[in-house]
Design a protein around this motif. Structure first.
Motif, PDB file in Angstrom:
ATOM      1  N   GLN A 386       1.119  13.227  64.365  1.00  0.00           N
ATOM      2  CA  GLN A 386       0.529  12.066  63.718  1.00  0.00           C
ATOM      3  C   GLN A 386      -0.339  12.427  62.514  1.00  0.00           C
ATOM      4  OE1 GLN A 386      -1.576   9.744  66.706  1.00  0.00           O
ATOM      5  NE2 GLN A 386      -0.043  10.262  68.245  1.00  0.00           N
ATOM      6  N   ILE A 387      -0.902  13.619  62.500  1.00  0.00           N
ATOM      7  CA  ILE A 387      -1.907  13.890  61.470  1.00  0.00           C
ATOM      8  C   ILE A 387      -1.525  15.011  60.506  1.00  0.00           C
ATOM      9  CG2 ILE A 387      -3.690  13.176  63.085  1.00  0.00           C
ATOM     10  CD1 ILE A 387      -4.582  16.119  63.207  1.00  0.00           C
ATOM     11  N   VAL A 388      -0.421  15.717  60.757  1.00  0.00           N
ATOM     12  CA  VAL A 388      -0.077  16.858  59.916  1.00  0.00           C
ATOM     13  C   VAL A 388       1.349  16.718  59.393  1.00  0.00           C
ATOM     14  CG1 VAL A 388       0.226  19.367  59.832  1.00  0.00           C
ATOM     15  CG2 VAL A 388      -1.599  18.392  61.236  1.00  0.00           C
ATOM     16  N   HIS A 389       1.545  17.030  58.109  1.00  0.00           N
ATOM     17  CA  HIS A 389       2.900  17.281  57.623  1.00  0.00           C
ATOM     18  C   HIS A 389       2.844  18.406  56.598  1.00  0.00           C
ATOM     19  CE1 HIS A 389       1.874  14.530  54.245  1.00  0.00           C
ATOM     20  NE2 HIS A 389       2.800  15.192  53.581  1.00  0.00           N
ATOM     21  N   THR A 390       3.943  19.141  56.502  1.00  0.00           N
ATOM     22  CA  THR A 390       3.955  20.349  55.692  1.00  0.00           C
ATOM     23  C   THR A 390       5.372  20.639  55.221  1.00  0.00           C
ATOM     24  OG1 THR A 390       3.504  22.736  55.736  1.00  0.00           O
ATOM     25  CG2 THR A 390       4.247  21.746  57.780  1.00  0.00           C
ATOM     26  N   ASP A 391       5.473  21.450  54.182  1.00  0.00           N
ATOM     27  CA  ASP A 391       6.803  21.907  53.760  1.00  0.00           C
ATOM     28  C   ASP A 391       7.081  23.330  54.239  1.00  0.00           C
ATOM     29  OD1 ASP A 391       5.050  23.230  52.083  1.00  0.00           O
ATOM     30  OD2 ASP A 391       6.179  22.856  50.244  1.00  0.00           O
ATOM     31  N   LEU A 392       6.229  23.852  55.129  1.00  0.00           N
ATOM     32  CA  LEU A 392       6.520  25.142  55.761  1.00  0.00           C
ATOM     33  C   LEU A 392       7.765  24.998  56.622  1.00  0.00           C
ATOM     34  CD1 LEU A 392       2.956  26.282  56.888  1.00  0.00           C
ATOM     35  CD2 LEU A 392       4.421  27.486  55.261  1.00  0.00           C
ATOM     36  N   PRO A 393       8.710  25.933  56.552  1.00  0.00           N
ATOM     37  CA  PRO A 393       9.941  25.817  57.334  1.00  0.00           C
ATOM     38  C   PRO A 393       9.707  26.054  58.826  1.00  0.00           C
ATOM     39  CG  PRO A 393       9.921  27.880  56.110  1.00  0.00           C
ATOM     40  CD  PRO A 393       8.728  27.107  55.652  1.00  0.00           C
ATOM     41  N   GLN A 394      10.291  25.214  59.654  1.00  0.00           N
ATOM     42  CA  GLN A 394      10.117  25.338  61.097  1.00  0.00           C
ATOM     43  C   GLN A 394      10.643  26.674  61.615  1.00  0.00           C
ATOM     44  OE1 GLN A 394      11.694  22.047  63.320  1.00  0.00           O
ATOM     45  NE2 GLN A 394      11.421  23.032  65.296  1.00  0.00           N
ATOM     46  N   GLY A 395      11.706  27.182  60.988  1.00  0.00           N
ATOM     47  CA  GLY A 395      12.284  28.434  61.435  1.00  0.00           C
ATOM     48  C   GLY A 395      11.387  29.635  61.241  1.00  0.00           C
TER      49      GLY A 395
END
Length: 560
Positions: A386-395
């Motif tokens: 709910q409070i975080v978003h990022t363009d760091l890759p999940q992998g």
């Protein structure tokens, strides 16, 4: 004697003629086999085909567990990356659910094999109860594991980006971390807190460069789409400050960043130009929901060096004063308290709260351990999405979890692109920044944020102390008096500048000159919250100035 007669005499398969104690022993043996070696009870006393199939699954599971332990010890980042993979989470979640159902079925079958009706009266209730307890322990644990994997898949997919891993630049990962209040349709539209975390890929040593929200004349790199619009920097006056880049680009120039979070991408590019570092990724945190994440972690521990004000809705009895105070010392903050501590700027400045935010960031990294993640996983996942978003890759999650572990071993080095690291607030460095000077200071800081740099800095500090001590000793000998010796020994301390600064060797805020900050009331008693409230209640400018003086070292803090 024929095999059939031997089988009929086997008490495990034919308990009818056995004594009550033998039946009880048989029941507990079968229960224990199903608990420890699923399928074992069926092989010795039930359907052998079912038992062999279950034993095959059991052996395969143990082989996977052993392989996981080896990976954990040898290459933990691979294991974490695997567990963070959305396909693995889906397959693993389904597999655990099937294992839970399978184990449940084996226990029910074992109960049928035990035949509780043949047990002694005292065991007829105890054995089935033990079977149910074992089902809850085993199948329940596997079911919860399935839930965690599937929930983690949903949460991580909502936080992290897909795509290839990012590469370290000059041996470092540079990540822009922004915090702001949620807007109507997106979090962090106007980030009031921005910092570049520069992390050494080899050691995890971290330098945090905080960018004041009111930084002006922010440049954009030549390859940025915004450079064509603002070739001379973001310089349209007092409205064009650093934290206005996000909403301005999101509202007016989103078409220049198709398929991306335009505001975050443009701010990331600006951060690169400001610091001189190549910022590869961003993280946006909704500060309004930030408190929920801290609560999910079980709170956060910080030691405050000074009095920090915060406001509540309820005034003090008989007054209109709503100011309360965190006293100097160690605090274990709830989410609300941590947010108050990080955002307070009453009686101080934006620069004070920037430095408190730096403390809070390190405290969270210190406490965001694998143990915390495992024991409080569902709460953290619920709030994180709910409070975080990022363009760091999940992998690449495994790599960054490992970096976070290494980063915890050393205090962050910190630099604020404004007061007190670049003059005082009155110097207005943020209004008229010298970006060449910023680049020089940032380069020097990140050089220290390596194992080699930390070693060199420690050696230089020790050499400096030795020289100061030798100088004091020589001066004392020359004077030939005890008073002169005492005066000489105090020379190194007297040479310190006034104000609050960062010791770049340990990363903690310290107040260099405590003489400017009152610690007692006029009657000689220690300052307390009641005294501060009385000063504010008076409304006198002198008393309000005194409060500001008392609060001047509230940016001096350490992470618990």
């Amino acid at each position: 004697m024929s095999p059939s007669l031997l089988n009929q005499d086997d008490p495990l398969r034919h308990p009818e003629e056995s004594s009550a104690p033998t039946r009880t022993k048989r029941a507990w043996t079968l229960w224990l086999l199903t608990l420890l070696v699923p399928g074992g009870a069926q092989v010795v006393a039930g359907n052998k085909r079912l038992g062999r199939a279950a034993l095959t699954v059991t052996v395969a599971c143990w082989a996977l567990i052993v392989a996981a332990v080896v990976l954990l010890l040898v290459k933990r980042s691979w294991l974490i990356s695997l567990v963070a993979d959305s396909t693995f989470q889906l397959v693993g979640g389904i597999a655990l659910a099937l294992l839970a159902l399978g184990w449940l079925a084996l226990f029910l079958n074992t109960l049928a094999i035990i035949r509780p009706g043949l047990l002694a009266p005292g065991m007829k209730a105890i054995v089935p109860t033990a079977v149910v307890a074992a089902m809850v322990l085993t199948s329940g644990s596997l079911g919860y594991g399935s839930y965690v994997l599937l929930k983690g898949r949903d949460a991580l997919s909502g936080i992290f980006a897909s795509g290839p891993p990012i590469e370290a630049v000059d041996g470092r990962y540079n990540i822009l971390v922004m915090g702001g209040d949620a807007g109507s349709d997106r979090i962090g539209l106007r980030p009031d807190s921005s910092a570049v975390w520069s992390i050494d890929a080899a050691s995890g040593r971290t330098a945090v460069i905080s960018i004041p929200r009111n930084l002006q004349n922010v440049p954009f790199p030549d390859n940025s789409p915004m450079h064509k619009i603002y070739p001379n920097g973001f310089n349209c006056g007092d409205e064009c400050i650093f934290n206005a880049i996000y909403p301005t680009v999101a509202e007016k120039h989103a078409d220049l960043y198709p398929g991306q979070d335009a505001g975050a991408e443009a701010t990331k590019e600006a951060a690169s130009a400001v610091t001189g570092l190549t910022v590869q990724a961003y993280v946006v945190v909704d500060m309004g929901g930030f408190k929920d994440l801290i609560d999910a972690m079980g709170g956060v521990t910080i030691t405050s060096g000074g009095w920090v004000p915060y406001n509540t809705k309820k005034p003090w009895p008989g007054t209109t004063i709503k100011t309360h105070w965190f006293a100097p010392g160690e605090h274990h903050f709830t989410g609300n308290q941590a947010l108050w501590f990080a955002r307070s700027r009453d009686f101080t400045t934006d620069y004070h709260r920037i430095r408190r935010q730096q403390c809070l960031q390190q405290a969270m990294i210190n406490q965001f351990t694998p143990q915390t993640l495992l024991t409080k996983f569902t709460g953290i996942m619920d709030t994180g999405k709910q409070i975080v978003h990022t363009d760091l890759p999940q992998g690449q999650l495994g790599d960054f979890v490992n970096l976070a572990d290494m980063a915890r071993k050393n205090a962050f080095l910190r630099l604020t692109l404004g007061a007190p690291d670049f003059g005082t607030a009155a110097d207005k460095f943020s209004t008229f920044p010298d970006y060449e000077l910023i680049h020089t200071r940032v380069d020097a800081l990140v050089e220290k944020a390596t194992d080699a740099g930390a070693k060199a800095a420690k050696e230089a500090q020790a050499s400096k102390k030795a020289q100061a001590s030798q100088k004091a000793s020589d001066s004392a000998k020359a004077s030939g008096s005890a008073s002169s010796s005492a005066k000489a020994s105090s020379t190194p301390k007297a040479s310190s500048d006034t104000g609050s600064t960062v010791d770049e060797n340990d990363g903690e805020s310290t107040l260099k000159n405590h003489d400017d900050v009152p610690t007692t009331q006029p009657n000689g008693s220690p300052i307390d919250e009641d005294y501060l409230v009385r000063l504010e209640k008076s409304g006198l400018k002198y008393n309000l100035d005194l409060i500001s003086q008392i609060a001047q070292n509230n940016d001096a803090c350490t992470a618990g």
